[in-house]
Design a protein around this motif. Structure first.
Motif, PDB file in Angstrom:
ATOM      1  N   ARG A  57      -3.330 -10.761   6.253  1.00 16.36           N
ATOM      2  CA  ARG A  57      -2.048 -11.216   6.793  1.00 16.36           C
ATOM      3  C   ARG A  57      -1.709 -12.618   6.314  1.00 16.36           C
ATOM      4  N   LYS A 147       2.127  -8.438   5.581  1.00 15.16           N
ATOM      5  CA  LYS A 147       1.307  -7.248   5.766  1.00 15.16           C
ATOM      6  C   LYS A 147       0.789  -7.271   7.210  1.00 15.16           C
ATOM      7  N   PRO A 148       0.753  -6.141   7.906  1.00 10.76           N
ATOM      8  CA  PRO A 148       0.806  -4.752   7.449  1.00 10.76           C
ATOM      9  C   PRO A 148       2.197  -4.162   7.220  1.00 10.76           C
ATOM     10  N   GLU A 171      -6.716  -2.847  -2.502  1.00 12.79           N
ATOM     11  CA  GLU A 171      -6.730  -3.668  -1.285  1.00 12.79           C
ATOM     12  C   GLU A 171      -8.126  -3.719  -0.665  1.00 12.79           C
ATOM     13  N   GLU A 174      -7.757  -4.284   6.292  1.00 15.36           N
ATOM     14  CA  GLU A 174      -7.079  -3.295   7.133  1.00 15.36           C
ATOM     15  C   GLU A 174      -5.575  -3.481   7.080  1.00 15.36           C
ATOM     16  N   ALA A 175      -5.106  -4.735   7.202  1.00 14.68           N
ATOM     17  CA  ALA A 175      -3.667  -4.993   7.182  1.00 14.68           C
ATOM     18  C   ALA A 175      -3.056  -4.577   5.850  1.00 14.68           C
ATOM     19  N   GLU A 178      -2.984  -0.708   5.537  1.00 13.32           N
ATOM     20  CA  GLU A 178      -1.912  -0.181   6.383  1.00 13.32           C
ATOM     21  C   GLU A 178      -0.549  -0.416   5.727  1.00 13.32           C
ATOM     22  N   ALA A 179      -0.367  -1.570   5.099  1.00 14.58           N
ATOM     23  CA  ALA A 179       0.893  -1.867   4.423  1.00 14.58           C
ATOM     24  C   ALA A 179       1.133  -0.907   3.261  1.00 14.58           C
TER      25      ALA A 179
END
Length: 224
Positions: A57, A147-148, A171, A174-175, A178-179
């Motif tokens: 993020r 992001k996400p 990537e 997690e963020a 998810e993005a």
């Protein structure tokens, strides 16, 4: 398609690649942890809990998660300070294993950097890791949402001139994963943080990947 590079060999094909920076091309964990531990201590937060949510993020978005009742203006102000601290702190910033060869292999293929860092921080970390900066990059200055949210990856795809379904994202967080999924893109997860998100393919680092340009104009990603 799902592949775990340590146990199987598999292939993904794409027309363009979108690359996160921190944790994917550059190991900046030492710098990130130093800066965020300091911020956590200043705000009476458990540094270990803070470090669980910082990756992927933009800083203001992380702060909003950790301090949900605080005015967003303060998060933006703290984020500016954090970016300056991280830009100045490049000690221990090194390339992810395999990153130099990977970037060399895709140099003439469609690809873009899509990072939560701003221009100054992405310059500092790619330089510290002695990695070439992709000609196309999406940084914090180019998006309105962190992001996400998928905005960054969608912008990267459109800037390169490709549809989301033609892109594969690299990537580690997690963020970020998810993005990428929210953008309708397939994901290669890099490193231990990515494994739990069940990406389309997973590598421990970029040495487990081979890139081939196909006569069709597609890019073949081979995992071993």
């Amino acid at each position: 398609m799902t592949a775990t590079a340590s146990t199987t060999t598999s292939v993904l094909t794409a027309r363009a690649l979108l690359l996160d920076m921190d944790g994917t091309l550059v190991n900046s964990d030492a710098s990130v942890e130093r800066c965020w531990r300091l911020w956590a201590s200043e705000h009476g937060l458990d540094p270990e809990e803070v470090l669980k949510v910082v990756h992927g993020r933009q800083g203001y978005a992380t702060m909003a998660v950790l301090l949900p009742d605080r005015p967003m203006e303060q998060n933006y102000a703290d984020n500016r300070v954090m970016l300056a601290q991280e830009t100045a702190d490049t000690e221990g910033v090194v390339p992810i294993p395999g990153a130099p060869a990977f970037l060399s292999a895709i140099a003439e293929l469609p690809h873009a950097l899509v990072t939560s860092a701003d221009v100054a921080l992405s310059d500092a970390r790619m330089t510290a890791a002695a990695l070439p900066m992709p000609r196309t990059r999406v940084t914090a200055e180019n998006v309105t949402a962190s992001k996400p949210h998928p905005e960054g990856f969608l912008l990267g795809a459109s800037t390169l001139g490709f549809a989301p379904e033609d892109c594969v994202v690299f990537e580690d967080s997690e963020a970020g994963i998810e993005a990428a999924r929210a953008a309708g893109m397939r994901v290669v997860g890099v490193g231990p943080r990515a494994r739990a998100m069940s990406p389309d393919a997973h590598v421990e680092d970029l040495t487990q990947l081979r890139v081939e340009a196909l006569p069709t104009g597609e890019i073949a990603l081979r995992f071993s």
